[in-house]
Design a protein around this motif. Structure first.
Motif, PDB file in Angstrom:
ATOM      1  N   ASN A  25       0.888  -1.265  -0.021  1.00  0.00           N
ATOM      2  CA  ASN A  25       0.023  -0.186   0.033  1.00  0.00           C
ATOM      3  C   ASN A  25       0.833   1.339  -0.178  1.00  0.00           C
ATOM      4  OD1 ASN A  25      -1.469   2.269   1.553  1.00  0.00           O
ATOM      5  ND2 ASN A  25      -3.016   1.026   0.997  1.00  0.00           N
ATOM      6  N   LEU A  26       0.569   2.208  -0.800  1.00  0.00           N
ATOM      7  CA  LEU A  26       1.305   3.496  -0.955  1.00  0.00           C
ATOM      8  C   LEU A  26       1.434   4.317   0.332  1.00  0.00           C
ATOM      9  CD1 LEU A  26       2.731   5.651  -2.855  1.00  0.00           C
ATOM     10  CD2 LEU A  26       0.355   6.491  -3.365  1.00  0.00           C
ATOM     11  N   TYR A  27       0.181   4.400   1.189  1.00  0.00           N
ATOM     12  CA  TYR A  27       0.235   5.277   2.146  1.00  0.00           C
ATOM     13  C   TYR A  27       0.496   4.483   3.536  1.00  0.00           C
ATOM     14  CZ  TYR A  27      -1.911   8.469  -1.416  1.00  0.00           C
ATOM     15  OH  TYR A  27      -2.100   8.971  -2.551  1.00  0.00           O
ATOM     16  N   LYS A  28      -0.095   3.410   3.724  1.00  0.00           N
ATOM     17  CA  LYS A  28       0.079   2.917   5.081  1.00  0.00           C
ATOM     18  C   LYS A  28       1.390   2.030   5.059  1.00  0.00           C
ATOM     19  CE  LYS A  28      -4.814   2.764   6.172  1.00  0.00           C
ATOM     20  NZ  LYS A  28      -6.089   2.073   6.424  1.00  0.00           N
ATOM     21  N   PHE A  48      -0.175  -0.157 -18.522  1.00  0.00           N
ATOM     22  CA  PHE A  48      -1.485   0.135 -18.186  1.00  0.00           C
ATOM     23  C   PHE A  48      -1.620   0.534 -16.562  1.00  0.00           C
ATOM     24  CE2 PHE A  48      -2.345  -2.747 -21.588  1.00  0.00           C
ATOM     25  CZ  PHE A  48      -2.925  -1.777 -22.289  1.00  0.00           C
ATOM     26  N   LYS A  49      -0.600   0.447 -16.058  1.00  0.00           N
ATOM     27  CA  LYS A  49      -0.449   0.789 -14.377  1.00  0.00           C
ATOM     28  C   LYS A  49      -1.621   0.251 -13.568  1.00  0.00           C
ATOM     29  CE  LYS A  49       2.812   3.744 -15.216  1.00  0.00           C
ATOM     30  NZ  LYS A  49       4.184   3.351 -15.078  1.00  0.00           N
ATOM     31  N   LYS A  50      -2.027  -1.064 -14.047  1.00  0.00           N
ATOM     32  CA  LYS A  50      -3.116  -1.972 -13.211  1.00  0.00           C
ATOM     33  C   LYS A  50      -2.492  -3.185 -13.255  1.00  0.00           C
ATOM     34  CE  LYS A  50      -7.018   0.445 -14.863  1.00  0.00           C
ATOM     35  NZ  LYS A  50      -8.327   0.243 -15.736  1.00  0.00           N
ATOM     36  N   ASN A  70     -11.869  -4.688  -7.565  1.00  0.00           N
ATOM     37  CA  ASN A  70     -10.624  -4.305  -6.568  1.00  0.00           C
ATOM     38  C   ASN A  70      -9.636  -3.980  -7.469  1.00  0.00           C
ATOM     39  OD1 ASN A  70     -12.672  -4.379  -4.439  1.00  0.00           O
ATOM     40  ND2 ASN A  70     -11.722  -6.362  -3.795  1.00  0.00           N
ATOM     41  N   ILE A  71      -9.651  -2.936  -8.108  1.00  0.00           N
ATOM     42  CA  ILE A  71      -8.325  -2.451  -9.206  1.00  0.00           C
ATOM     43  C   ILE A  71      -7.182  -2.008  -8.197  1.00  0.00           C
ATOM     44  CG2 ILE A  71      -7.512  -1.296 -11.102  1.00  0.00           C
ATOM     45  CD1 ILE A  71     -10.733  -1.633 -12.052  1.00  0.00           C
ATOM     46  N   GLN A  72      -6.175  -2.493  -8.359  1.00  0.00           N
ATOM     47  CA  GLN A  72      -4.795  -1.984  -7.773  1.00  0.00           C
ATOM     48  C   GLN A  72      -4.304  -1.017  -8.704  1.00  0.00           C
ATOM     49  OE1 GLN A  72      -2.979  -5.584  -6.768  1.00  0.00           O
ATOM     50  NE2 GLN A  72      -3.793  -5.506  -4.752  1.00  0.00           N
ATOM     51  N   LEU A  73      -4.184   0.176  -8.514  1.00  0.00           N
ATOM     52  CA  LEU A  73      -3.532   1.181  -9.554  1.00  0.00           C
ATOM     53  C   LEU A  73      -2.098   1.570  -9.059  1.00  0.00           C
ATOM     54  CD1 LEU A  73      -6.289   4.066  -9.737  1.00  0.00           C
ATOM     55  CD2 LEU A  73      -5.520   2.220 -11.425  1.00  0.00           C
ATOM     56  N   PHE A  88       5.455  -3.727  -6.105  1.00  0.00           N
ATOM     57  CA  PHE A  88       4.646  -2.973  -6.631  1.00  0.00           C
ATOM     58  C   PHE A  88       4.043  -2.031  -5.456  1.00  0.00           C
ATOM     59  CE2 PHE A  88       3.275  -5.674 -10.776  1.00  0.00           C
ATOM     60  CZ  PHE A  88       4.286  -5.595 -11.095  1.00  0.00           C
ATOM     61  N   ILE A  89       4.199  -0.754  -5.638  1.00  0.00           N
ATOM     62  CA  ILE A  89       3.364  -0.060  -4.706  1.00  0.00           C
ATOM     63  C   ILE A  89       2.266   0.573  -5.344  1.00  0.00           C
ATOM     64  CG2 ILE A  89       3.781   2.285  -3.332  1.00  0.00           C
ATOM     65  CD1 ILE A  89       6.613   1.495  -3.299  1.00  0.00           C
ATOM     66  N   VAL A  90       1.121   0.307  -4.415  1.00  0.00           N
ATOM     67  CA  VAL A  90      -0.183   0.561  -5.253  1.00  0.00           C
ATOM     68  C   VAL A  90      -1.062   1.487  -4.276  1.00  0.00           C
ATOM     69  CG1 VAL A  90      -0.159  -1.475  -6.673  1.00  0.00           C
ATOM     70  CG2 VAL A  90      -1.341  -1.671  -4.000  1.00  0.00           C
ATOM     71  N   ASN A  91      -1.919   2.149  -5.060  1.00  0.00           N
ATOM     72  CA  ASN A  91      -3.040   2.910  -4.354  1.00  0.00           C
ATOM     73  C   ASN A  91      -4.324   2.129  -4.154  1.00  0.00           C
ATOM     74  OD1 ASN A  91      -4.539   5.050  -3.168  1.00  0.00           O
ATOM     75  ND2 ASN A  91      -4.522   6.178  -4.813  1.00  0.00           N
TER      76      ASN A  91
END
Length: 109
Positions: A25-28, A48-50, A70-73, A88-91
């Motif tokens: 996770n990007l933030y946590k 595609f950044k997914k 539940n798409i991971q960007l 992969f760091i995702v939002n």
């Protein structure tokens, strides 16, 4: 063309078929899951950044969120020194686990 693109094209000639990827996770900064990808999944995820993974049990591509939404960007893609494992760091704050939890890593020993 940047160095990352060259390294991806280098991967297409490697003999190893699948690679582990850790999704964070990007933030946590919490680890959400670990999965596998092949060279084509890596290219698809990059462009595609997914997230797109390889299902070892079904022997086919698995696009995260295709049916569950539940798409991971992907915000950042990192790799180790010999380019055979990825981060992969995702939002994403949705449920990623098979047991309807946010993370697959919830249990302590």
């Amino acid at each position: 063309m940047n160095k990352f693109i060259y390294k991806i094209f280098f991967l297409l000639n490697l003999k190893k078929k699948i690679f582990p990827v850790i999704v964070q996770n990007l933030y946590k900064k919490k680890i959400l899951m670990i999965a596998w990808l092949n060279q084509w999944n890596l290219l698809e995820s990059f462009f595609f950044k997914k997230t797109c993974f390889w299902s070892r049990s079904k022997k086919k591509n698995w696009r995260k969120g295709l049916f569950s939404n539940n798409i991971q960007l992907i915000k950042k893609m990192l790799f180790d020194c010999d380019i055979d494992s990825y981060l992969f760091i995702v939002n994403d704050n949705k449920k990623n686990c098979h047991y309807n939890l946010i993370s697959c890593f919830n249990y302590n020993l």
